[in-house]
Design a protein around this motif. Sequence first.
Motif, mmCIF file in Angstrom:
data_model
loop_
_atom_site.group_PDB
_atom_site.id
_atom_site.type_symbol
_atom_site.label_atom_id
_atom_site.label_comp_id
_atom_site.label_asym_id
_atom_site.label_seq_id
_atom_site.Cartn_x
_atom_site.Cartn_y
_atom_site.Cartn_z
ATOM 1 N N TRP A 36 0.810 -1.222 0.000
ATOM 2 C CA TRP A 36 0.000 0.000 0.000
ATOM 3 C C TRP A 36 0.838 1.265 0.000
ATOM 4 N N LEU A 37 0.403 2.217 -0.826
ATOM 5 C CA LEU A 37 0.938 3.570 -0.857
ATOM 6 C C LEU A 37 -0.112 4.506 -0.262
ATOM 7 N N TYR A 38 0.325 5.539 0.490
ATOM 8 C CA TYR A 38 -0.618 6.441 1.141
ATOM 9 C C TYR A 38 -0.298 7.884 0.749
ATOM 10 N N LYS A 43 -5.270 8.604 1.813
ATOM 11 C CA LYS A 43 -5.934 7.668 0.915
ATOM 12 C C LYS A 43 -4.936 6.610 0.484
ATOM 13 N N ALA A 44 -5.352 5.350 0.459
ATOM 14 C CA ALA A 44 -4.457 4.231 0.149
ATOM 15 C C ALA A 44 -4.598 3.806 -1.309
ATOM 16 N N TYR A 45 -3.485 3.347 -1.880
ATOM 17 C CA TYR A 45 -3.456 2.803 -3.241
ATOM 18 C C TYR A 45 -2.639 1.511 -3.232
ATOM 19 N N ILE A 49 1.687 -2.821 -9.507
ATOM 20 C CA ILE A 49 2.757 -2.958 -10.504
ATOM 21 C C ILE A 49 4.148 -2.814 -9.881
ATOM 22 N N SER A 50 4.210 -2.972 -8.545
ATOM 23 C CA SER A 50 5.494 -2.969 -7.836
ATOM 24 C C SER A 50 6.342 -1.734 -8.129
ATOM 25 N N LYS A 384 -8.760 2.580 -5.267
ATOM 26 C CA LYS A 384 -7.560 2.349 -4.450
ATOM 27 C C LYS A 384 -6.548 1.433 -5.130
ATOM 28 N N LEU A 385 -6.481 1.455 -6.441
ATOM 29 C CA LEU A 385 -5.547 0.590 -7.161
ATOM 30 C C LEU A 385 -4.625 1.414 -8.055
#
Length: 423
Positions: A36-38, A43-45, A49-50, A384-385
């Motif tokens: 997860w990235l924030y 907001k999380a994503y 795709i690493s 969130k993707l």
Amino acid sequence: MMLKELDLLHLWHPCTQMKDHEKIPLIPIKKAKGVWLYDFDDKAYMDCISSWWVNLFGHCNPAISNAIKTQLESLEHVLLAGFSHEGIIRLSQRLCALSGFDKCFYADNGSSIIEVALKMSFHYHLNKGKKRDKFLSLTNSYHGETLGALSVGDVKLYKQTYNPLFLENLSTKAPSGEDYEEALKELKSTLEKHANSLCAFIVEPLVQCAGNMNMYHFGFLDEAIKLCRYFEVQVIFDEIAVGFGRTGELFAMDYCEEKPDYLCLSKGITGGFLPLAVVLVKDEIYNAFYAPYEENKAFLHSHSYTGNALATAAANEVLNIFQTQNILEKNAKLSLFIKQEFEKLKEFDFLKKFRQQGMIYAFDIISQIPRAGLLVYEKALQKKLLLRPLGNTIYFMPPYIITKEEISYVVESLKEIFKEFKA
């Protein structure tokens, strides 16, 4: 001024038409953990795709983080000309043992290590008394953005503007899927005509990642290497994207009986923490450069941050994780689940060519909608993707720590997106 505004005022982003950001949101990231990235609004994503295929074991992986922190207390960097350090020595020993090669030569990113391999192959033949000045690659190939790397690539989107600047390169048909006989015939014909002027054949084994995730059978590689051996043309495997478990084995070449002359690695080598790249060779190539100084046979290529101590600490920890946590065995099971879940998308008749190699899954959108892939990207962000497509090719190449629940969430989200397409 907001971060987004400051960014657009001062940054020129890679692989981007900046005008698109008049409509498409730019997303500054505050922190990351696992898959997860924030952003700064928390907001999380999910990083599907690493982060351009570099992250293997999740963001801020504690083991890799601690290895870098420990290294930071004793040595951050030292030049690798005339000096060395324990981390780079241990990493080289381990990579050679895992791959079957004898020597490691380092750079600091994927494109740079391709340049190293190209120069090394040309110089090898020169040291052997042969002047060869061309390379051979597959159609649809991609090997990086620097001029030599672009010369041996074939993705027009990146290449066509710079044609006047390139090395001379020949191309031969890329195989696709299980059938590779026609590609082999064309390769043989090309070698028959041009072998005496060719330094090396460079290839992305099994998956042409930037070439819309074209996947092909390893049998082509075995037969191609045999042909190149016969015609005395060297073989370079560009495993920058597919190395370190992406295809199912540690290296894509592990599927093959025949082995290349050069093995190029980068991206996942540090688990996505720091830039590092390496080309591995056998002693036969190394020895062609080993001579008295006065003979001018030395390979004088260099980078300031070659073999950086912090990057090699990360890389050694990545190998520790592979060796102690049964990663390849776990990935084999996870890749079966990915296949099972993503094939649920076959209900949409405008989605075609579902394909998988190890931990890489891809399919194509067949649609009259302009920039359909970009539309998926935008709608995926709302769910969130982070799914950054290659044209109208949607691909999934997540960190290996992703859970089954998270994979199912990706597929369910894509279902919802594609139902809107259908409507």
